[in-house]
Design a protein around this motif. Structure first.
Motif, mmCIF file in Angstrom:
data_model
loop_
_atom_site.group_PDB
_atom_site.id
_atom_site.type_symbol
_atom_site.label_atom_id
_atom_site.label_comp_id
_atom_site.label_asym_id
_atom_site.label_seq_id
_atom_site.Cartn_x
_atom_site.Cartn_y
_atom_site.Cartn_z
ATOM 1 N N GLY A 274 -3.954 13.744 19.993
ATOM 2 C CA GLY A 274 -3.521 12.583 19.081
ATOM 3 C C GLY A 274 -4.382 11.325 19.088
ATOM 4 O O GLY A 274 -4.130 10.425 19.487
ATOM 5 N N ILE A 275 -5.840 11.733 18.877
ATOM 6 C CA ILE A 275 -6.873 10.829 18.893
ATOM 7 C C ILE A 275 -6.591 9.608 18.074
ATOM 8 O O ILE A 275 -7.014 8.259 18.171
ATOM 9 C CB ILE A 275 -8.118 11.344 19.053
ATOM 10 N N GLU A 276 -6.000 9.741 16.772
ATOM 11 C CA GLU A 276 -6.218 8.956 15.656
ATOM 12 C C GLU A 276 -5.157 7.673 16.177
ATOM 13 O O GLU A 276 -4.397 7.664 16.925
ATOM 14 C CB GLU A 276 -5.362 9.397 14.517
ATOM 15 N N ASP A 281 -4.885 5.619 8.065
ATOM 16 C CA ASP A 281 -4.343 6.535 7.018
ATOM 17 C C ASP A 281 -4.854 8.017 6.800
ATOM 18 O O ASP A 281 -5.620 8.007 7.826
ATOM 19 C CB ASP A 281 -4.454 5.713 5.565
ATOM 20 N N GLU A 282 -4.503 8.700 5.930
ATOM 21 C CA GLU A 282 -4.753 10.179 5.997
ATOM 22 C C GLU A 282 -6.284 10.234 5.937
ATOM 23 O O GLU A 282 -7.090 10.913 6.343
ATOM 24 C CB GLU A 282 -4.259 10.745 4.666
ATOM 25 N N GLU A 283 -6.989 9.400 4.970
ATOM 26 C CA GLU A 283 -8.357 9.605 4.514
ATOM 27 C C GLU A 283 -9.220 9.027 6.034
ATOM 28 O O GLU A 283 -10.234 9.743 6.309
ATOM 29 C CB GLU A 283 -9.058 8.547 3.662
ATOM 30 N N LYS A 284 -8.556 8.102 6.905
ATOM 31 C CA LYS A 284 -9.340 7.629 8.024
ATOM 32 C C LYS A 284 -9.359 8.727 8.853
ATOM 33 O O LYS A 284 -10.281 9.187 9.901
ATOM 34 C CB LYS A 284 -8.446 6.149 8.553
ATOM 35 N N LYS A 289 -12.054 12.735 12.415
ATOM 36 C CA LYS A 289 -12.085 14.092 12.853
ATOM 37 C C LYS A 289 -13.412 14.691 12.494
ATOM 38 O O LYS A 289 -13.836 15.528 13.166
ATOM 39 C CB LYS A 289 -10.933 14.801 12.112
ATOM 40 N N ASN A 290 -13.932 14.487 11.211
ATOM 41 C CA ASN A 290 -15.353 15.136 11.050
ATOM 42 C C ASN A 290 -16.549 14.378 11.742
ATOM 43 O O ASN A 290 -17.273 15.269 12.022
ATOM 44 C CB ASN A 290 -15.832 14.681 9.117
ATOM 45 N N ILE A 291 -16.342 13.094 11.908
ATOM 46 C CA ILE A 291 -17.353 12.384 12.894
ATOM 47 C C ILE A 291 -17.278 13.250 14.341
ATOM 48 O O ILE A 291 -18.382 13.362 14.749
ATOM 49 C CB ILE A 291 -17.037 11.024 12.928
#
Length: 311
Positions: A274-276, A281-284, A289-291
């Motif tokens: 759960g790093i976020e 928001d969903e876009e963030k 995750k991509n980074i």
């Protein structure tokens, strides 16, 4: 002044314009590759979103944390730019040192100039002294230093500021600034460190990261440590598979496979831990995750090259 005498600090830092207080960034960073343009943007507060704004100085090269690519000078295609001697900065792969005269820079802290080691009269500049976000970063002839504040070429003056240090284990006596710098260097062009104190990270360091994440399951760890652990897990799994199958190493195919394995492992860690942030928001969340996937893929490929050689 040589690269070793440059005033750039050790570790990752922001490059801040004294004209507008914006920082040097990469255009469209999540999609950036060789040839990406360099622009001015508002400073970001958190990693990994701000990682495209962080740079590390190694033997004259300025390496971008997010992409692992270095700053390079490219001749502008427009007639007026060629006539005026204006060249743009962009990202590219690190060249061999004897052919990298357009990729190596130094910093004069006293004056604020960032200049080419090939020609100290060529310095970082902001095209047309643009104050707003999105202004292109170029290199141009060094302006004279003026005591009159109204005549100072602020568009050529810069300051540097270290990014916040990543979270480390305060109880671990082996954790120090040099290891932290080496760990971070794995997410860019890690070669070029010529002393062990600030030298390239060795396999043992990534193995320690793997131990903390997978075995000790420490709760508070930096993004770099998590990505490094995922990279080590991917390379270790691949090596075990190769050993069992008795297959030879094919560099280009293997590096692509390892990048995929490391990215997948990072996604698993991301979802498990759960790093976020709560306000993401969903876009963030998708962007973060991509980074992190790109960071772990880069680290895995670097570890592979360190152990099995470059293509």
């Amino acid at each position: 002044m040589t690269a070793g005498e440059s005033a750039f600090p050790i570790g990752y830092f922001f490059i801040i314009s004294k004209l507008n207080n914006l920082v040097i960034d990469v255009e469209n960073p999540t999609e950036a590759g060789p040839g990406a343009r360099i622009i001015m943007k508002e400073r970001q507060a958190k990693s990994p979103e701000r990682d495209s704004q962080l740079w590390i100085h190694q033997n004259g090269f300025l390496t971008n944390k997010m992409t692992g690519l270095v700053l390079d000078i490219n001749r502008s295609p427009s007639f007026m730019a060629i006539f005026n001697g204006e060249n743009h900065l962009y990202l590219d792969q690190m060249k061999e040192e004897d052919t990298a005269h357009d990729q190596r820079f130094a910093f004069e802290e006293e004056t604020g100039f960032i200049y080419s080691l090939h020609n100290e009269n060529i310095v970082f500049d902001i095209r047309k002294a643009e104050v707003a976000e999105g202004g292109r970063v170029i290199v141009y002839k060094r302006k004279g230093i003026s005591e009159d504040s109204s005549k100072k070429p602020l568009h050529q003056y810069w300051s540097v500021e270290l990014g916040d240090p990543p979270k480390i284990d305060e109880d671990d006596e082996e954790e120090d600034e040099s290891k932290r710098a080496r760990l971070r260097s794995w997410f860019g062009n890690w070669s070029g460190w010529d002393k062990r104190k600030n030298g390239m990270l060795v396999e043992h360091d990534l193995e320690e990261a793997h131990e903390k994440v997978y075995t000790e399951k420490k709760a508070s760890l930096s993004h770099e440590l998590l990505a490094g652990a995922a990279a080590f897990a991917a390379v270790h799994a691949w090596e075990k598979r190769q050993e069992e199958a008795g297959e030879e190493v094919h560099h280009s195919m293997t590096k692509k496979l390892l990048a995929s394995l490391a990215a997948a492992e990072m996604v698993k860690l991301y979802e498990e831990r759960g790093i976020e942030e709560e306000d993401d928001d969903e876009e963030k969340k998708i962007e973060k995750k991509n980074i992190l996937q790109r960071m772990s893929a880069s680290a895995a490929q670097n570890l592979f090259e360190a152990k099995h050689g470059r293509v």
